[in-house]
Design a protein around this motif. Structure first.
Motif, PDB file in Angstrom:
ATOM      1  N   TYR A  44       0.657  -1.103   0.038  1.00  0.00           N
ATOM      2  CA  TYR A  44       0.018   0.057  -0.015  1.00  0.00           C
ATOM      3  C   TYR A  44       1.140   1.100   0.028  1.00  0.00           C
ATOM      4  O   TYR A  44       1.912   1.458   0.775  1.00  0.00           O
ATOM      5  N   PRO A  45       0.619   2.154  -0.965  1.00  0.00           N
ATOM      6  CA  PRO A  45       1.411   3.484  -1.101  1.00  0.00           C
ATOM      7  C   PRO A  45       1.249   4.575   0.091  1.00  0.00           C
ATOM      8  O   PRO A  45      -0.173   4.485   0.628  1.00  0.00           O
ATOM      9  N   GLY A  46       2.256   5.093   0.528  1.00  0.00           N
ATOM     10  CA  GLY A  46       1.779   6.337   1.719  1.00  0.00           C
ATOM     11  C   GLY A  46       2.404   5.753   2.847  1.00  0.00           C
ATOM     12  O   GLY A  46       3.159   4.642   3.121  1.00  0.00           O
ATOM     13  N   VAL A  47       2.289   6.627   3.914  1.00  0.00           N
ATOM     14  CA  VAL A  47       2.500   6.357   5.245  1.00  0.00           C
ATOM     15  C   VAL A  47       1.382   6.239   5.907  1.00  0.00           C
ATOM     16  O   VAL A  47       0.382   7.055   6.042  1.00  0.00           O
ATOM     17  N   MET A  48       1.038   5.242   6.886  1.00  0.00           N
ATOM     18  CA  MET A  48       0.148   4.786   7.707  1.00  0.00           C
ATOM     19  C   MET A  48       0.002   6.073   8.975  1.00  0.00           C
ATOM     20  O   MET A  48       1.112   6.272   9.434  1.00  0.00           O
ATOM     21  N   THR A  49      -0.894   6.615   8.894  1.00  0.00           N
ATOM     22  CA  THR A  49      -1.077   7.745  10.019  1.00  0.00           C
ATOM     23  C   THR A  49      -2.471   7.419  11.140  1.00  0.00           C
ATOM     24  O   THR A  49      -3.372   6.565  10.644  1.00  0.00           O
ATOM     25  N   LEU A  50      -2.274   7.925  12.148  1.00  0.00           N
ATOM     26  CA  LEU A  50      -3.453   7.598  12.931  1.00  0.00           C
ATOM     27  C   LEU A  50      -4.742   8.549  12.515  1.00  0.00           C
ATOM     28  O   LEU A  50      -4.593   9.562  12.058  1.00  0.00           O
ATOM     29  N   PRO A  51      -5.860   7.798  12.599  1.00  0.00           N
ATOM     30  CA  PRO A  51      -7.008   8.462  12.138  1.00  0.00           C
ATOM     31  C   PRO A  51      -7.532   9.464  13.158  1.00  0.00           C
ATOM     32  O   PRO A  51      -7.209   9.677  14.312  1.00  0.00           O
ATOM     33  N   PRO A  52      -8.346  10.567  12.745  1.00  0.00           N
ATOM     34  CA  PRO A  52      -8.709  11.448  13.484  1.00  0.00           C
ATOM     35  C   PRO A  52      -9.536  10.739  14.679  1.00  0.00           C
ATOM     36  O   PRO A  52     -10.272   9.811  14.527  1.00  0.00           O
TER      37      PRO A  52
END
Length: 128
Positions: A44-52
């Motif tokens: 999966y592309p990108g960087v996983m971030t915390l959801p709001p």
């Protein structure tokens, strides 16, 4: 809101570990392999971030819950049969990448043991 709060706390814990790349620390279903989860995350592309924070509270939009009404027993390498867990909920939660909701979905099961304690097990991560 009591059950929803428990569900949110369990899902948040798993998501936080994923964002920190602590895949090895995740509680997995007996038939789930870390290598399969890691492979899906690596593609999966990108960087996983915390959801709001509000993402966890939009049950109709972000968290899909399938309530189970019958006991569920498993037997496998973690010997969950010993605990006699009851499957309470199957949860789908859309993960966030680069601070945006993605189509990569975390799938978990929430169980209750014979003492009434709830616990979560990751079953899959895949594009939905």
């Amino acid at each position: 809101m009591g059950n929803e709060k428990k569900i949110i706390e369990l899902v948040q814990g798993v998501v936080e570990e994923l964002v920190k790349s602590n895949i090895e620390s995740l509680p997995l279903e007996d038939d789930t392999e870390i290598i399969d989860l890691r492979e899906e995350l690596d593609y999966y592309p990108g960087v996983m971030t915390l959801p709001p924070e509000e993402a966890y509270y939009r049950f109709d939009d972000i968290i899909y819950i399938y309530k189970q009404t019958v006991p569920h027993f498993r037997l496998g390498k973690n010997n969950l049969k010993k605990e006699f867990p009851k499957l309470l909920y199957m949860v789908d939660f859309d993960l966030y990448y680069d601070n945006e909701r993605s189509d990569l979905t975390l799938q978990c099961n929430i169980y209750e043991d014979k003492r009434g304690k709830w616990f979560i097990r990751v079953s899959n991560i895949h594009v939905m």
